[in-house]
Design a protein around this motif. Structure first.
Motif, PDB file in Angstrom:
ATOM      1  N   SER A  33      47.310  73.678  61.640  1.00  0.00           N
ATOM      2  CA  SER A  33      48.170  72.505  61.715  1.00  0.00           C
ATOM      3  C   SER A  33      48.006  71.651  60.467  1.00  0.00           C
ATOM      4  N   MET A  34      49.111  71.139  59.984  1.00  0.00           N
ATOM      5  CA  MET A  34      49.096  70.224  58.858  1.00  0.00           C
ATOM      6  C   MET A  34      50.046  69.079  59.161  1.00  0.00           C
ATOM      7  N   ILE A  51      53.152  69.878  61.626  1.00  0.00           N
ATOM      8  CA  ILE A  51      53.661  71.224  61.837  1.00  0.00           C
ATOM      9  C   ILE A  51      52.526  72.098  62.339  1.00  0.00           C
ATOM     10  N   TYR A  52      52.841  72.897  63.336  1.00  0.00           N
ATOM     11  CA  TYR A  52      51.860  73.701  64.041  1.00  0.00           C
ATOM     12  C   TYR A  52      52.308  75.160  64.121  1.00  0.00           C
ATOM     13  N   GLN A  53      51.345  76.062  63.997  1.00  0.00           N
ATOM     14  CA  GLN A  53      51.601  77.509  64.084  1.00  0.00           C
ATOM     15  C   GLN A  53      52.674  77.974  63.095  1.00  0.00           C
ATOM     16  N   ASN A  54      52.474  77.618  61.857  1.00  0.00           N
ATOM     17  CA  ASN A  54      53.355  78.047  60.778  1.00  0.00           C
ATOM     18  C   ASN A  54      54.826  77.725  61.034  1.00  0.00           C
ATOM     19  N   GLY A  55      55.062  76.546  61.553  1.00  0.00           N
ATOM     20  CA  GLY A  55      56.421  76.100  61.784  1.00  0.00           C
ATOM     21  C   GLY A  55      56.935  76.316  63.186  1.00  0.00           C
ATOM     22  N   GLY A  56      56.090  76.862  64.050  1.00  0.00           N
ATOM     23  CA  GLY A  56      56.517  77.104  65.417  1.00  0.00           C
ATOM     24  C   GLY A  56      56.801  75.825  66.176  1.00  0.00           C
ATOM     25  N   SER A  71      57.900  71.180  56.438  1.00  0.00           N
ATOM     26  CA  SER A  71      57.947  72.627  56.406  1.00  0.00           C
ATOM     27  C   SER A  71      56.653  73.163  55.822  1.00  0.00           C
ATOM     28  N   LYS A  72      56.349  74.382  56.144  1.00  0.00           N
ATOM     29  CA  LYS A  72      55.111  75.001  55.692  1.00  0.00           C
ATOM     30  C   LYS A  72      55.365  76.445  55.318  1.00  0.00           C
ATOM     31  N   VAL A  73      54.747  76.881  54.247  1.00  0.00           N
ATOM     32  CA  VAL A  73      54.828  78.283  53.868  1.00  0.00           C
ATOM     33  C   VAL A  73      54.004  79.075  54.869  1.00  0.00           C
ATOM     34  N   LYS A  74      54.635  80.012  55.519  1.00  0.00           N
ATOM     35  CA  LYS A  74      53.969  80.777  56.555  1.00  0.00           C
ATOM     36  C   LYS A  74      52.756  81.516  56.008  1.00  0.00           C
ATOM     37  N   THR A  75      51.669  81.404  56.727  1.00  0.00           N
ATOM     38  CA  THR A  75      50.368  82.003  56.414  1.00  0.00           C
ATOM     39  C   THR A  75      49.691  81.391  55.190  1.00  0.00           C
ATOM     40  N   LYS A  76      50.264  80.336  54.633  1.00  0.00           N
ATOM     41  CA  LYS A  76      49.680  79.686  53.474  1.00  0.00           C
ATOM     42  C   LYS A  76      49.442  78.205  53.743  1.00  0.00           C
TER      43      LYS A  76
END
Length: 124
Positions: A33-34, A51-56, A71-76
């Protein structure tokens, strides 16, 4: 320790846009989470978006819904905050935060890693 670094702050006219970026200095930790927080003089730090779980799952403060997008880069461990239709009330120091825990919280106590902050100033 993992260090978060924000960028993208600046001064804009009301109604304008900014995009804030946050990146981790290392890749040894996974931030499930970020979030973004902001703070003005004399006030406690308040949650803006998470944002939690890579945007979930995303969460927004009522004051920014429809205007800000996280937004978050998935897995990064990289997160962005797109801010549109900025208001003078959005003026604040914005901080990026992360945690290895899984949370959608907008409470500062839920996060363990913090950036130095980037100033956003909106003129009316």
């Amino acid at each position: 320790q993992v260090q978060l670094v924000e960028s993208g702050g600046g001064s804009v006219q009301a109604g304008g846009s900014l995009r804030l970026s946050c990146a981790a200095s290392t890749y040894t930790a996974t931030f499930y989470s970020m979030a973004w927080f902001r703070q003005t003089p004399g006030k406690e730090r308040e949650g803006v978006a998470s944002i939690y779980q890579n945007g979930g799952i995303t969460s927004y403060a009522d004051s920014v819904k429809g205007r800000f997008t996280i937004s978050k880069v998935k897995t990064k461990d990289t997160v962005y905050l797109q801010m549109n239709s900025l208001k003078f009330e959005d003026t604040a120091m914005y901080y990026c935060a992360g945690t290895t825990n899984r949370t959608w919280s907008l409470s500062p106590t839920s996060y363990y890693y913090w950036g130095q902050g980037t100033q956003v100033t909106v003129s009316s």
